[in-house]
Design an enzyme around this catalytic site. Structure first.
Site, PDB file in Angstrom:
ATOM      1  N   LYS A   1      44.165  46.517  49.314  1.00  0.00           N
ATOM      2  CA  LYS A   1      43.092  47.483  48.996  1.00  0.00           C
ATOM      3  C   LYS A   1      41.730  46.784  49.007  1.00  0.00           C
ATOM      4  O   LYS A   1      41.642  45.559  48.794  1.00  0.00           O
ATOM      5  CB  LYS A   1      43.321  48.152  47.633  1.00  0.00           C
ATOM      6  CG  LYS A   1      43.210  47.221  46.406  1.00  0.00           C
ATOM      7  CD  LYS A   1      41.866  47.225  45.703  1.00  0.00           C
ATOM      8  CE  LYS A   1      41.438  45.895  45.190  1.00  0.00           C
ATOM      9  NZ  LYS A   1      41.224  45.489  43.904  1.00  0.00           N
TER      10      LYS A   1
ATOM     11  N   ASP B   1      45.892  48.376  39.012  1.00  0.00           N
ATOM     12  CA  ASP B   1      45.748  48.697  40.437  1.00  0.00           C
ATOM     13  C   ASP B   1      47.022  49.289  41.044  1.00  0.00           C
ATOM     14  O   ASP B   1      47.001  49.770  42.176  1.00  0.00           O
ATOM     15  CB  ASP B   1      45.414  47.415  41.230  1.00  0.00           C
ATOM     16  CG  ASP B   1      43.911  47.114  41.259  1.00  0.00           C
ATOM     17  OD1 ASP B   1      43.109  48.002  40.937  1.00  0.00           O
ATOM     18  OD2 ASP B   1      43.563  45.972  41.634  1.00  0.00           O
TER      19      ASP B   1
HETATM   20  C1  LIG Z   1      39.457  44.306  39.613  1.00  0.00           C
HETATM   21  C2  LIG Z   1      40.418  45.376  40.068  1.00  0.00           C
HETATM   22  O1  LIG Z   1      41.395  44.787  40.921  1.00  0.00           O
HETATM   23  C3  LIG Z   1      39.656  46.416  40.860  1.00  0.00           C
HETATM   24  O2  LIG Z   1      40.482  47.277  41.601  1.00  0.00           O
HETATM   25  C4  LIG Z   1      41.138  46.035  38.890  1.00  0.00           C
HETATM   26  O3  LIG Z   1      40.196  46.604  37.990  1.00  0.00           O
HETATM   27  C5  LIG Z   1      42.059  45.079  38.141  1.00  0.00           C
HETATM   28  O4  LIG Z   1      43.337  45.494  38.371  1.00  0.00           O
HETATM   29  P1  LIG Z   1      44.635  44.609  37.974  1.00  0.00           P
HETATM   30  O5  LIG Z   1      44.480  43.222  38.499  1.00  0.00           O
HETATM   31  O6  LIG Z   1      45.819  45.408  38.381  1.00  0.00           O
HETATM   32  O7  LIG Z   1      44.465  44.558  36.407  1.00  0.00           O
HETATM   33  P2  LIG Z   1      45.555  44.357  35.247  1.00  0.00           P
HETATM   34  O8  LIG Z   1      46.649  43.468  35.741  1.00  0.00           O
HETATM   35  O9  LIG Z   1      45.910  45.682  34.674  1.00  0.00           O
HETATM   36  O10 LIG Z   1      44.660  43.591  34.201  1.00  0.00           O
HETATM   37  C6  LIG Z   1      44.273  42.250  34.343  1.00  0.00           C
HETATM   38  C7  LIG Z   1      43.193  41.970  33.335  1.00  0.00           C
HETATM   39  O11 LIG Z   1      41.946  42.528  33.786  1.00  0.00           O
HETATM   40  C8  LIG Z   1      41.236  43.130  32.734  1.00  0.00           C
HETATM   41  N1  LIG Z   1      40.981  44.558  33.057  1.00  0.00           N
HETATM   42  C9  LIG Z   1      41.680  45.178  34.043  1.00  0.00           C
HETATM   43  C10 LIG Z   1      41.405  46.490  34.359  1.00  0.00           C
HETATM   44  C11 LIG Z   1      40.411  47.162  33.625  1.00  0.00           C
HETATM   45  N2  LIG Z   1      40.097  48.437  33.889  1.00  0.00           N
HETATM   46  N3  LIG Z   1      39.731  46.525  32.645  1.00  0.00           N
HETATM   47  C12 LIG Z   1      39.992  45.222  32.342  1.00  0.00           C
HETATM   48  O12 LIG Z   1      39.354  44.655  31.458  1.00  0.00           O
HETATM   49  C13 LIG Z   1      42.056  42.932  31.472  1.00  0.00           C
HETATM   50  O13 LIG Z   1      41.552  41.790  30.857  1.00  0.00           O
HETATM   51  C14 LIG Z   1      43.441  42.619  31.970  1.00  0.00           C
HETATM   52  O14 LIG Z   1      44.087  41.733  31.124  1.00  0.00           O
HETATM   53  N1  LIG Z   2      54.154  39.670  44.607  1.00  0.00           N
HETATM   54  C1  LIG Z   2      53.100  38.884  44.303  1.00  0.00           C
HETATM   55  N2  LIG Z   2      52.223  38.542  45.264  1.00  0.00           N
HETATM   56  C2  LIG Z   2      51.144  37.788  44.954  1.00  0.00           C
HETATM   57  N3  LIG Z   2      50.878  37.309  43.730  1.00  0.00           N
HETATM   58  C3  LIG Z   2      51.710  37.614  42.738  1.00  0.00           C
HETATM   59  C4  LIG Z   2      52.843  38.425  42.975  1.00  0.00           C
HETATM   60  N4  LIG Z   2      53.471  38.605  41.818  1.00  0.00           N
HETATM   61  C5  LIG Z   2      52.770  37.936  40.894  1.00  0.00           C
HETATM   62  N5  LIG Z   2      51.719  37.316  41.430  1.00  0.00           N
HETATM   63  C6  LIG Z   2      50.728  36.515  40.666  1.00  0.00           C
HETATM   64  O1  LIG Z   2      49.643  37.395  40.389  1.00  0.00           O
HETATM   65  C7  LIG Z   2      48.397  36.729  40.445  1.00  0.00           C
HETATM   66  C8  LIG Z   2      47.363  37.622  41.150  1.00  0.00           C
HETATM   67  O2  LIG Z   2      47.762  37.771  42.487  1.00  0.00           O
HETATM   68  P1  LIG Z   2      47.260  39.007  43.383  1.00  0.00           P
HETATM   69  O3  LIG Z   2      47.390  38.559  44.809  1.00  0.00           O
HETATM   70  O4  LIG Z   2      47.959  40.241  43.016  1.00  0.00           O
HETATM   71  O5  LIG Z   2      45.735  39.062  42.919  1.00  0.00           O
HETATM   72  P2  LIG Z   2      44.556  40.013  43.243  1.00  0.00           P
HETATM   73  O6  LIG Z   2      44.554  40.343  44.713  1.00  0.00           O
HETATM   74  O7  LIG Z   2      43.323  39.362  42.714  1.00  0.00           O
HETATM   75  O8  LIG Z   2      44.874  41.320  42.412  1.00  0.00           O
HETATM   76  P3  LIG Z   2      43.865  42.447  41.907  1.00  0.00           P
HETATM   77  O9  LIG Z   2      42.966  42.759  43.060  1.00  0.00           O
HETATM   78  O10 LIG Z   2      44.823  43.571  41.562  1.00  0.00           O
HETATM   79  O11 LIG Z   2      43.170  41.869  40.703  1.00  0.00           O
HETATM   80  C9  LIG Z   2      48.634  35.399  41.144  1.00  0.00           C
HETATM   81  O12 LIG Z   2      48.281  34.396  40.245  1.00  0.00           O
HETATM   82  C10 LIG Z   2      50.121  35.353  41.459  1.00  0.00           C
HETATM   83  O13 LIG Z   2      50.705  34.154  41.040  1.00  0.00           O
END
Ligand SMILES: C[C@](O)(CO)[C@H](O)COP(=O)(O)OP(=O)(O)OC[C@H]1O[C@@H](n2ccc(N)nc2=O)[C@H](O)[C@@H]1O
Ligand SMILES: Nc1ncnc2c1ncn2[C@@H]1O[C@H](COP(=O)(O)OP(=O)(O)OP(=O)(O)O)[C@@H](O)[C@H]1O
Length: 284
Positions: free
Chosen positions: A10, A136
């Site tokens: 995304k 997400d």
């Molecule tokens: C940055 C984005 O990826 C944008 O799409 C999302 O807002 C985050 O999505 P995500 O990684 O799936 O988030 P989560 O795994 O639910 O949360 C990770 C951490 O991000 C923070 N978090 C996340 C979503 C949100 N609306 N507020 C927050 O403050 C929280 O500290 C949480 O502990």
């Molecule tokens: N299936 C998976 N693929 C990638 N990373 C994973 C997975 N499962 C757990 N993780 C862990 O999740 C953390 C975040 O990885 P991810 O690639 O989902 O991040 P991101 O793209 O920044 O996500 P978001 O945009 O939702 O914040 C990494 O530190 C990784 O070790």
């Protein structure tokens, strides 16, 4: 029996934070869409009641920390499934990039196991299960283009954006989403993007307006912490991208490019800057 699912990345065309909530999460308003860069998930039934994860990517957890594992465990527990599953993740989406790779793998696992085990779980319930796994994940369950509110789980599907090229570049740094949200002062945000104007640009297929309205309040935090992300944005604009923004909490930066003739210039120019560069289409 085996099933396959695509788990696309995304991007956030806008990301606004309204306020910090009592539960620690932030109330957001985001316009999200999918791009044609995807992990491929293979799920195979096992006779033994176990969940096994494998991947060609050496740098992701393969135990209960993996979001695909958590998705499989959640479905098994909630629907009392006594069978096991072998899940292979063919990773193409860079990890910890701001492209929701793990969330999309979890969403694809929910969709795939629903089919593999013939559970007949309705989409509305898959969304609820997704929200238990991460903010997400619900968007990754439905895909398409949507305005996401709440902590990201309240979705309003909208029209597809005007078709264009998307050049993605991830600098070689790891960014923690919780650290970036943690460092954001929601009361002192300098410039909020307008969800309404982004939506208007998408609805009217106004590509130039879409490019000028892109905005992500988390840039204020990530760009200060990691100056190379700011440089990457500037570099992409100089190379000719029409609109440039950081996705999610970063560090990936994406550039929207309308003319195919310009794509290779942006792509090749960035290859000198970082290893993870992709030129893809929007998944409309
Ligand atoms: C940055 C984005 O990826 C944008 O799409 C999302 O807002 C985050 O999505 P995500 O990684 O799936 O988030 P989560 O795994 O639910 O949360 C990770 C951490 O991000 C923070 N978090 C996340 C979503 C949100 N609306 N507020 C927050 O403050 C929280 O500290 C949480 O502990
Ligand atoms: N299936 C998976 N693929 C990638 N990373 C994973 C997975 N499962 C757990 N993780 C862990 O999740 C953390 C975040 O990885 P991810 O690639 O989902 O991040 P991101 O793209 O920044 O996500 P978001 O945009 O939702 O914040 C990494 O530190 C990784 O070790």
């Amino acid at each position: 029996m085996k099933v396959f699912e695509k788990a696309p990345a995304k991007i956030n065309l806008s990301l606004d934070v309204l306020y910090k909530r009592e539960d620690g999460y932030h109330e957001v308003e985001m316009v999200m869409t999918m791009v044609d860069l995807a992990d491929r998930i293979e799920m195979q039934e096992l006779p033994r009641d176990t969940i096994i994860i494998s991947s060609q990517a050496g740098y992701i957890p393969l135990d209960e920390k993996n979001l695909a594992f958590q998705a499989a465990r959640l479905i098994k527990e909630r629907y009392d499934v006594k069978k096991g599953v072998y899940i292979h993740l063919d990773k193409k989406i860079p990890v910890a990039a701001g492209l929701a790779g793990g969330s999309s793998d979890a969403a694809a696992t929910l969709r795939g196991l629903n089919r593999l085990w013939g559970l007949g779980i309705p989409d509305s319930e898959l969304l609820r299960l997704g929200a238990e796994l991460g903010s997400d994940v619900p968007f990754c369950v439905t895909g398409g283009t949507a305005i996401a509110r709440g902590r990201g789980e309240k979705l309003e599907p909208i029209e597809a954006p005007p078709q264009c090229w998307v050049v993605l570049a991830k600098p070689p740094i790891n960014v923690s989403t919780s650290e970036i949200y943690g460092k954001l002062n929601a009361k002192a945000i300098k410039r909020h993007p307008s969800t309404e104007r982004i939506h208007e640009a998408i609805r009217g297929k106004k590509f130039d307006m879409l490019c000028s309205e892109l905005g992500n309040v988390l840039e204020e935090v990530t760009l200060d912490l990691y100056p190379e992300v700011r440089q990457l944005k500037e570099c992409m604009l100089k190379l000719g991208a029409d609109g440039v923004l950081m996705s999610g909490s970063g560090p990936t930066v994406f550039g929207l490019v309308s003319k195919e003739a310009k794509v290779s210039r942006v792509y090749n120019g960035l290859r000198g800057f970082c290893k993870d560069v992709f030129a893809v289409r929007l998944l409309t």
